[in-house]
Design a protein around this motif. Structure first.
Motif: not given
Length: 116
Positions: A1-27
């Motif tokens: 499901m993650h196609y070999g995503a490394k731990s750094q990508i997971f860390d970056n994803a977590r940070k992005l979830r914490e800092n969503m843009t206004e348009p992302e929040k709307v969607v």
């Protein structure tokens, strides 16, 4: 499901979830209600990429693009990313921030149409 995503990508994803843009929040407000009973994940790692929103059951990625996506270099990166995503069987649709913020009814209709 993650196609070999490394731990750094997971860390970056977590940070992005914490800092969503206004348009992302709307969607996300639409997708978190599980339209048509389908579960979406926010900032889902896939290989070296992070998908804004991903439905595994439909193998669908929904991207919300800010203004920097019109830059020629970014357009080329987006095309490369979309090509990879498509090669592994994930369909990708994109909406601009403007579409989300100013024409959300159309965005919502298009998402629901694709999900059916």
């Amino acid at each position: 499901m993650h196609y070999g995503a490394k731990s750094q990508i997971f860390d970056n994803a977590r940070k992005l979830r914490e800092n969503m843009t206004e348009p992302e929040k709307v969607v996300w407000e639409l997708l978190r209600k599980r339209p048509l009973g389908l579960k979406f994940r926010r900032q889902h790692p896939v290989h070296i990429y992070i998908l804004d929103f991903y439905c595994h059951e439909k193998r669908l990625s929904i991207e919300v693009d800010g203004g920097y996506h019109i830059d020629n270099e970014q357009v080329a990166k987006d095309l490369e990313r979309t090509s990879f995503i498509n090669q592994i069987g994930i369909k990708e649709i994109r909406f601009s921030n403007d579409q989300v913020l100013n024409h959300f009814e159309k965005v919502e209709l298009e998402i629901k149409k694709i999900l059916q």
